[in-house]
Design a protein around this motif. Structure first.
Motif, PDB file in Angstrom:
ATOM      1  N   TYR A 182     -49.170  24.149  42.753  1.00 13.52           N
ATOM      2  CA  TYR A 182     -49.852  24.681  44.153  1.00 13.52           C
ATOM      3  C   TYR A 182     -48.987  24.245  44.953  1.00 13.52           C
ATOM      4  O   TYR A 182     -48.921  22.395  45.140  1.00 13.52           O
ATOM      5  N   GLN A 237     -57.336  22.486  51.202  1.00 14.64           N
ATOM      6  CA  GLN A 237     -58.984  23.280  49.744  1.00 14.64           C
ATOM      7  C   GLN A 237     -59.047  22.547  48.604  1.00 14.64           C
ATOM      8  O   GLN A 237     -60.923  22.964  47.957  1.00 14.64           O
ATOM      9  N   SER A 238     -58.374  21.436  48.106  1.00 12.47           N
ATOM     10  CA  SER A 238     -59.963  20.518  46.837  1.00 12.47           C
ATOM     11  C   SER A 238     -60.114  18.772  47.260  1.00 12.47           C
ATOM     12  O   SER A 238     -59.959  19.518  48.406  1.00 12.47           O
ATOM     13  N   SER A 239     -60.719  19.090  46.215  1.00  9.99           N
ATOM     14  CA  SER A 239     -60.825  16.988  46.237  1.00  9.99           C
ATOM     15  C   SER A 239     -59.265  16.887  45.352  1.00  9.99           C
ATOM     16  O   SER A 239     -59.130  17.106  44.457  1.00  9.99           O
ATOM     17  N   GLU A 289     -60.299  16.996  41.818  1.00  8.01           N
ATOM     18  CA  GLU A 289     -59.876  17.707  41.233  1.00  8.01           C
ATOM     19  C   GLU A 289     -58.557  18.045  40.557  1.00  8.01           C
ATOM     20  O   GLU A 289     -58.144  18.708  39.920  1.00  8.01           O
ATOM     21  N   VAL A 290     -57.672  17.037  42.383  1.00 11.21           N
ATOM     22  CA  VAL A 290     -56.141  17.436  41.915  1.00 11.21           C
ATOM     23  C   VAL A 290     -55.896  15.361  40.810  1.00 11.21           C
ATOM     24  O   VAL A 290     -54.868  16.745  40.040  1.00 11.21           O
ATOM     25  N   LEU A 309     -55.788  24.371  36.904  1.00  9.87           N
ATOM     26  CA  LEU A 309     -57.799  23.775  38.462  1.00  9.87           C
ATOM     27  C   LEU A 309     -58.399  23.975  37.252  1.00  9.87           C
ATOM     28  O   LEU A 309     -58.570  25.156  35.999  1.00  9.87           O
ATOM     29  N   LEU A 342     -53.562  22.359  48.065  1.00  9.67           N
ATOM     30  CA  LEU A 342     -54.185  21.027  48.158  1.00  9.67           C
ATOM     31  C   LEU A 342     -55.391  20.355  48.533  1.00  9.67           C
ATOM     32  O   LEU A 342     -56.168  20.005  48.468  1.00  9.67           O
ATOM     33  N   LEU A 390     -56.126  18.436  37.673  1.00 11.32           N
ATOM     34  CA  LEU A 390     -54.991  19.355  37.420  1.00 11.32           C
ATOM     35  C   LEU A 390     -53.931  18.874  36.945  1.00 11.32           C
ATOM     36  O   LEU A 390     -53.285  19.288  36.355  1.00 11.32           O
TER      37      LEU A 390
END
Ligand code: SDX
Length: 393
Positions: A36, A44-46, A49-50, A59, A41, A53
């Motif tokens: 990704y 859009q991610s946190s 969450e990363v 994800l 990331l 991943l």
């Protein structure tokens, strides 16, 4: 492939390992976590969450993330006996020294219950590290300023919980601006992993001997502390403060070009990126956003921008493909958020713990993993006979 390749200096080296976690294309300025792009990331991610991943390769679904977040949240406390270690440090001990010692000491509390052959226990050790590093990092900071430790509040999400442990005082509720948690979360995403950098390679080298994950991450923290690596963000702020004003930028650039000066533009250059560090671009934008939303007019930002502008058009830097790296602007954001300079590298270590534990987990299931054994080019004396002391010159 794990094989032989030659650096442009003609020095032959071997790839240290195979890994599916992070991909970098230094010439194209590409960085991907598990495929990704870092830009997506970051947008859009946190950070949590990363971290999932990086550790798991995919994800998470909502159910998977909720379970992961619950596990992390319920391992944030440090053992009460660890507070004695903290009290043992001088109040002015560098927080990285305290972090390194405290994380290494986790082995004394949890190692004997860790069956390294059990995948679930390995994952629990990784989660324990991810969960406890913020608590210990915040405790180290509080010790250094003589404030009482704040315990982790499970009703807060990961980054906000950390900010509360850092800044909350019993006397009054902590007023946090949303941009503070957003900026911190973004910085943690951008610092989470970076392939085989010096500290991650250290974690893998220590892990290759079968050492426990707490010892591995403590070794990574020690490696990250150096000013050529994670210590650069602290060094950038000191450099900008030494330069002082925009009109002194030209002199600093000239001094950095003189190899005999021993002065380098901290936050510039990279072993792999010979183009812009994609993280630096994202951090630069966040830097402007944070300062404007917090209404801070930091003169160091002007110095940083003028330094970047001057260096990017200077033949010396262009020829050597020296661009701002991840550390160039991050310190200005940390400073705007009220993080003291000596805590900057601790921030880096907190975020990189996600990458370190992911590489450690990956290594444990690699059937080809062997004990690391870097080679050398011997430049010492050729064979010679022993001379008794009485006959020496
Ligand atoms: C990180 O590996 C990673 O992925 C690390 C990292 C991660 O996420 O884990 O990205 C994080 O560590 C970023 C880098 C942070 N460090 C700094 O900002 C410190 C300042 N930068 C440098 O010390 C240096 O650029 C390195 C260590 C980052 C990279 O060094 P290299 O690639 O080995 O480059 P070099 O030392 O061989 O230098 C090549 C030339 C030399 O000049 P010449 O011999 O050709 O005359 O470039 C010059 C150097 O003198 N040079 C610089 C310079 N960096 C290199 N000159 C002035 N200022 C600089 N910052």
């Amino acid at each position: 492939e794990t094989g032989y390749f030659t650096y442009d200096s003609g020095f032959t080296a071997t790839a240290s390992c195979k890994s599916a976690i992070t991909y970098i294309d230094g010439d194209a300025g590409v960085l991907m976590y598990r495929g990704y792009p870092i830009e997506q990331l970051a947008e859009q991610s946190s950070f949590l969450e990363v971290a999932y991943l990086l550790m798991n390769g995919e994800l998470p679904t909502k159910a998977q993330f909720d379970r992961f977040e619950h596990q992390v949240t319920h391992h944030t406390m440090m053992h009460e006996a660890q507070k004695h270690f903290l009290q043992g440090f001088r109040h002015d001990a560098h927080p990285m020294a305290m972090l390194c010692g405290m994380i290494g000491s986790l082995a004394a509390f949890y190692h004997d219950s860790l069956d390294m052959d059990d995948p679930e226990q390995r994952e629990l050790a990784a989660i324990r590290l991810l969960a406890k590093v913020p608590t210990i990092a915040a405790a180290a900071y509080r010790h250094s300023i003589g404030w009482p430790i704040r315990y982790p509040r499970n009703n807060l999400e990961y980054v906000t919980r950390f900010l509360h442990m850092l800044f909350e005082v019993p006397a009054e509720p902590l007023e946090l601006k949303p941009v503070a948690a957003k900026a911190m979360d973004l910085l943690f995403i951008l610092h989470a992993d970076h392939e085989q950098n010096a500290s991650t390679s250290t974690v893998r080298l220590v892990g290759s001997t079968g050492a426990n994950p707490y010892a591995c991450v403590a070794a990574g923290i020690a490696a990250l502390w150096g000013p050529a690596h994670g210590g650069a963000n602290e060094a950038v702020l000191k450099m900008l403060e030494e330069i002082g004003t925009p009109d002194q930028v030209g002199k600093a650039v000239e001094k950095a070009k003189d190899r005999n000066s021993g002065f380098r533009l901290m936050g510039f250059g990279h072993r792999v990126y010979k183009n812009f560090d994609p993280r630096a671009k994202i951090i630069r934008e966040m830097c402007h956003k944070v300062l404007s939303e917090l209404g801070i007019d930091d003169p160091l930002l002007e110095v940083a921008m003028r330094l970047e502008e001057a260096a990017l058009k200077d033949e010396y830097f262009i020829q050597r493909k020296l661009y701002p790296n991840v550390d160039f602007y991050s310190g200005i954001i940390y400073k705007a958020l009220g993080i003291p300079t000596e805590m900057f590298t601790v921030m880096f270590a907190l975020a990189r713990t996600a990458g370190w534990v992911s590489h450690w987990l990956e290594q444990q299931v690699d059937p080809e993993a062997k004990i690391g054994r870097p080679r050398q080019i011997y430049t010492g004396a050729t064979s010679r006979d022993y001379v008794p002391m009485a006959q020496r010159g």
